[in-house]
Motif scaffolding. Structure first.
Motif, PDB file in Angstrom:
ATOM      1  N   ASP A  48      47.486  33.713  33.732  1.00 50.69           N
ATOM      2  CA  ASP A  48      46.027  33.728  33.718  1.00 50.69           C
ATOM      3  C   ASP A  48      45.460  32.885  32.580  1.00 50.69           C
ATOM      4  OD1 ASP A  48      45.763  35.386  35.966  1.00 50.69           O
ATOM      5  OD2 ASP A  48      46.049  37.185  34.745  1.00 50.69           O
ATOM      6  N   LEU A  49      46.237  32.672  31.545  1.00 49.62           N
ATOM      7  CA  LEU A  49      45.774  31.834  30.444  1.00 49.62           C
ATOM      8  C   LEU A  49      45.646  30.376  30.883  1.00 49.62           C
ATOM      9  CD1 LEU A  49      47.901  33.274  27.494  1.00 49.62           C
ATOM     10  CD2 LEU A  49      45.544  33.824  28.118  1.00 49.62           C
ATOM     11  N   LEU A  50      46.350  30.016  31.954  1.00 53.25           N
ATOM     12  CA  LEU A  50      46.224  28.662  32.513  1.00 53.25           C
ATOM     13  C   LEU A  50      45.160  28.586  33.597  1.00 53.25           C
ATOM     14  CD1 LEU A  50      49.966  27.518  32.887  1.00 53.25           C
ATOM     15  CD2 LEU A  50      48.331  26.839  31.128  1.00 53.25           C
ATOM     16  N   SER A  51      45.015  29.636  34.375  1.00 50.31           N
ATOM     17  CA  SER A  51      44.115  29.574  35.537  1.00 50.31           C
ATOM     18  C   SER A  51      42.672  29.907  35.191  1.00 50.31           C
ATOM     19  CB  SER A  51      44.612  30.512  36.635  1.00 50.31           C
ATOM     20  OG  SER A  51      44.629  31.857  36.180  1.00 50.31           O
ATOM     21  N   LEU A  52      42.475  30.703  34.137  1.00 45.92           N
ATOM     22  CA  LEU A  52      41.113  31.086  33.760  1.00 45.92           C
ATOM     23  C   LEU A  52      40.538  30.117  32.735  1.00 45.92           C
ATOM     24  CD1 LEU A  52      41.552  34.952  33.313  1.00 45.92           C
ATOM     25  CD2 LEU A  52      40.443  33.776  35.227  1.00 45.92           C
ATOM     26  N   LEU A  71      45.889  29.056  20.455  1.00 43.41           N
ATOM     27  CA  LEU A  71      46.325  29.226  21.835  1.00 43.41           C
ATOM     28  C   LEU A  71      45.753  28.120  22.723  1.00 43.41           C
ATOM     29  CD1 LEU A  71      45.959  33.092  22.417  1.00 43.41           C
ATOM     30  CD2 LEU A  71      48.052  31.819  21.930  1.00 43.41           C
ATOM     31  N   THR A  72      44.502  27.822  22.543  1.00 45.53           N
ATOM     32  CA  THR A  72      43.857  26.793  23.365  1.00 45.53           C
ATOM     33  C   THR A  72      44.506  25.438  23.154  1.00 45.53           C
ATOM     34  OG1 THR A  72      41.763  28.007  23.275  1.00 45.53           O
ATOM     35  CG2 THR A  72      41.659  25.687  23.910  1.00 45.53           C
ATOM     36  N   GLN A  73      44.825  25.117  21.903  1.00 50.13           N
ATOM     37  CA  GLN A  73      45.482  23.839  21.611  1.00 50.13           C
ATOM     38  C   GLN A  73      46.874  23.785  22.235  1.00 50.13           C
ATOM     39  OE1 GLN A  73      44.541  23.913  17.138  1.00 50.13           O
ATOM     40  NE2 GLN A  73      44.750  21.729  17.595  1.00 50.13           N
ATOM     41  N   LEU A  74      47.617  24.854  22.103  1.00 48.48           N
ATOM     42  CA  LEU A  74      48.972  24.875  22.668  1.00 48.48           C
ATOM     43  C   LEU A  74      48.929  24.731  24.192  1.00 48.48           C
ATOM     44  CD1 LEU A  74      50.558  27.709  20.476  1.00 48.48           C
ATOM     45  CD2 LEU A  74      51.232  25.296  20.471  1.00 48.48           C
ATOM     46  N   LEU A  75      48.006  25.411  24.813  1.00 52.16           N
ATOM     47  CA  LEU A  75      47.914  25.369  26.269  1.00 52.16           C
ATOM     48  C   LEU A  75      47.410  24.023  26.788  1.00 52.16           C
ATOM     49  CD1 LEU A  75      46.361  28.911  26.823  1.00 52.16           C
ATOM     50  CD2 LEU A  75      48.665  28.222  27.488  1.00 52.16           C
ATOM     51  N   SER A  76      46.778  23.246  25.938  1.00 51.54           N
ATOM     52  CA  SER A  76      46.163  21.998  26.385  1.00 51.54           C
ATOM     53  C   SER A  76      47.146  20.839  26.508  1.00 51.54           C
ATOM     54  CB  SER A  76      45.054  21.597  25.409  1.00 51.54           C
ATOM     55  OG  SER A  76      45.597  21.175  24.162  1.00 51.54           O
ATOM     56  N   ARG A  77      48.400  21.031  26.108  1.00 53.62           N
ATOM     57  CA  ARG A  77      49.351  19.919  26.126  1.00 53.62           C
ATOM     58  C   ARG A  77      50.251  19.931  27.358  1.00 53.62           C
ATOM     59  NH1 ARG A  77      52.391  23.779  23.500  1.00 53.62           N
ATOM     60  NH2 ARG A  77      54.630  23.318  23.229  1.00 53.62           N
ATOM     61  N   ARG A  78      49.725  20.417  28.460  1.00 55.73           N
ATOM     62  CA  ARG A  78      50.516  20.577  29.680  1.00 55.73           C
ATOM     63  C   ARG A  78      51.166  19.265  30.129  1.00 55.73           C
ATOM     64  NH1 ARG A  78      48.700  23.999  34.946  1.00 55.73           N
ATOM     65  NH2 ARG A  78      50.338  23.346  36.391  1.00 55.73           N
ATOM     66  N   ALA A  79      50.396  18.186  30.193  1.00 59.05           N
ATOM     67  CA  ALA A  79      50.950  16.918  30.670  1.00 59.05           C
ATOM     68  C   ALA A  79      52.062  16.418  29.763  1.00 59.05           C
ATOM     69  CB  ALA A  79      49.838  15.870  30.773  1.00 59.05           C
ATOM     70  N   GLU A  80      51.863  16.537  28.463  1.00 58.39           N
ATOM     71  CA  GLU A  80      52.877  16.073  27.510  1.00 58.39           C
ATOM     72  C   GLU A  80      54.151  16.912  27.601  1.00 58.39           C
ATOM     73  OE1 GLU A  80      48.796  15.123  25.842  1.00 58.39           O
ATOM     74  OE2 GLU A  80      49.774  16.813  26.858  1.00 58.39           O
ATOM     75  N   LEU A  81      53.985  18.216  27.759  1.00 61.48           N
ATOM     76  CA  LEU A  81      55.157  19.082  27.863  1.00 61.48           C
ATOM     77  C   LEU A  81      55.947  18.797  29.141  1.00 61.48           C
ATOM     78  CD1 LEU A  81      55.763  22.619  26.835  1.00 61.48           C
ATOM     79  CD2 LEU A  81      55.934  22.210  29.278  1.00 61.48           C
ATOM     80  N   LEU A  82      55.245  18.641  30.265  1.00 56.52           N
ATOM     81  CA  LEU A  82      55.933  18.346  31.526  1.00 56.52           C
ATOM     82  C   LEU A  82      56.682  17.019  31.443  1.00 56.52           C
ATOM     83  CD1 LEU A  82      53.252  19.508  34.115  1.00 56.52           C
ATOM     84  CD2 LEU A  82      55.429  20.639  33.573  1.00 56.52           C
ATOM     85  N   SER A  83      56.108  16.045  30.760  1.00 51.88           N
ATOM     86  CA  SER A  83      56.785  14.763  30.589  1.00 51.88           C
ATOM     87  C   SER A  83      58.071  14.925  29.797  1.00 51.88           C
ATOM     88  CB  SER A  83      55.846  13.780  29.896  1.00 51.88           C
ATOM     89  OG  SER A  83      56.505  12.554  29.632  1.00 51.88           O
ATOM     90  N   GLU A  84      58.029  15.744  28.741  1.00 53.53           N
ATOM     91  CA  GLU A  84      59.236  15.947  27.933  1.00 53.53           C
ATOM     92  C   GLU A  84      60.273  16.758  28.704  1.00 53.53           C
ATOM     93  OE1 GLU A  84      60.431  16.717  23.289  1.00 53.53           O
ATOM     94  OE2 GLU A  84      58.336  16.676  23.903  1.00 53.53           O
ATOM     95  N   LEU A  85      59.826  17.722  29.490  1.00 54.92           N
ATOM     96  CA  LEU A  85      60.761  18.473  30.325  1.00 54.92           C
ATOM     97  C   LEU A  85      61.462  17.555  31.330  1.00 54.92           C
ATOM     98  CD1 LEU A  85      58.767  21.749  31.060  1.00 54.92           C
ATOM     99  CD2 LEU A  85      60.858  21.557  29.692  1.00 54.92           C
ATOM    100  N   GLU A  86      60.741  16.618  31.888  1.00 63.74           N
ATOM    101  CA  GLU A  86      61.348  15.662  32.820  1.00 63.74           C
ATOM    102  C   GLU A  86      62.374  14.788  32.105  1.00 63.74           C
ATOM    103  OE1 GLU A  86      58.091  13.546  34.497  1.00 63.74           O
ATOM    104  OE2 GLU A  86      57.456  15.215  35.796  1.00 63.74           O
TER     105      GLU A  86
END
Length: 320
Positions: A48-52, A71-86
């Motif tokens: 819910d922290l992502l969807s709300l 929390l807001t800053q950590l949650l905002s790096r979704r694109a960067e995190l997914l790139s590193e996971l890839e």
């Protein structure tokens, strides 16, 4: 990559992926546990922290202003995190979080709130928590210690038990190599650079005989604190632990064995022989069980022998 929104939330909040510098820190295990309790009280799930929208979950959780901004800053790096996971997926390295159903059950049960929120692994993750023996010890072994570590690794392989170790030079690496050579399986719980270890163990990883796992960033450098922190993770995956050699009152092997004895996670055995290190003698004095070197029975008898000797321990020692 296929993981749940709860897992993604946990990775965003608790992993150091895609974080540069010292300004923004991921949540510690204690902070994550506190947030989980707050989410439960507010009848929210991590996802819910992502969807709300942030104002919605902030109103329901009522965190202090500084923590909410973090929390807001950590949650905002979704694109960067997914790139590193890839990037790490191309190296054969994948995340495993406490929100995943295949997270090691022994960690949940034995460590509870202290279980690492995020793990990274390479190889056969189904090995994590399978019946096995933790073989640990000093980096510096005398000939008898080297011989015993190799024998234990081979015996684990022949007996069908996973060998758990820290993957470090000395008893860990000797035991792991012997287990794999005996066509057995092994798990290395690493304190540093999973990415480097993957390159060195490609054959065993590809064959499904090995899993390497770490609670730290896959490219983390070595630190004494990290090595100390992962010790409990070795013991808590196994059914028994055997300390080949320990320095007295110092070092990671000593600290890990003392902690395991104090918590009673698994029966702890210490290799006993005429010229054993002083640390071995003192661990025996603290309640560890003696493991004779040389071992006079057949290697495939090792699990049954350990079970028989551990039966005399107090019932607080959990097995399985």
């Amino acid at each position: 990559m296929n993981f749940s929104q709860d897992s993604l939330t946990l990775l965003l909040l608790c992993s150091s992926l895609a974080l540069d510098g010292e300004a923004l820190k991921p949540l510690t295990g204690r902070e994550w546990n506190g947030l989980v309790r707050a989410l439960q009280t507010a009848e929210l799930a991590p996802a819910d922290l992502l969807s709300l929208p942030p104002p919605d979950w902030q109103n329901r959780l009522a965190p202090d202003e500084t923590f909410a901004a973090r929390l807001t800053q950590l949650l905002s790096r979704r694109a960067e995190l997914l790139s590193e996971l890839e990037h790490f997926a191309r190296l054969g390295i994948f995340p495993l979080t406490r929100a995943d159903p295949d997270y090691p059950e022994k960690y949940r049960r034995r460590l509870q709130d202290s279980a690492p929120p995020v793990l990274f692994y390479a190889g056969e993750k189904a090995l994590l928590g399978q019946p096995g023996i933790a073989v640990v010890g000093s980096r510096h072994l005398d000939p008898a210690g080297q011989e015993c570590a190799a024998w234990l690794g081979s015996a684990c392989g022949l007996a069908g038990m996973v060998l758990y170790s820290g993957g470090a030079r000395g008893a860990d690496s000797i035991g792991m190599a012997a287990a794999l050579q005996a066509r057995g399986t092994a798990v290395g719980v690493l304190a540093d650079s999973l990415a480097r270890a993957v390159k060195a163990q490609q054959a065993a990883l590809a064959g499904g005989d090995l899993c390497l796992v770490t609670p730290y960033h896959p490219e983390a450098g070595f630190s004494v604190g990290a090595a100390m922190g992962r010790n409990r993770l070795i013991y808590c995956l196994a059914d028994y632990a055997i300390v080949v050699a320990a320095e007295a009152e110092t070092g990671g092997t000593w600290a890990g064995a003392v902690e395991a004895l104090r918590h009673g996670w698994v029966p702890v055995f210490v290799v006993e022989y005429a010229a054993m290190p002083e640390g071995n003698k003192r661990l025996l004095g603290k309640g560890a069980l003696p493991f004779p070197h040389p071992f006079r029975e057949a290697p495939n008898r090792l699990p049954a022998w350990l079970e028989e000797k551990a039966a005399a321990l107090p019932s607080r020692v959990e097995q399985g």
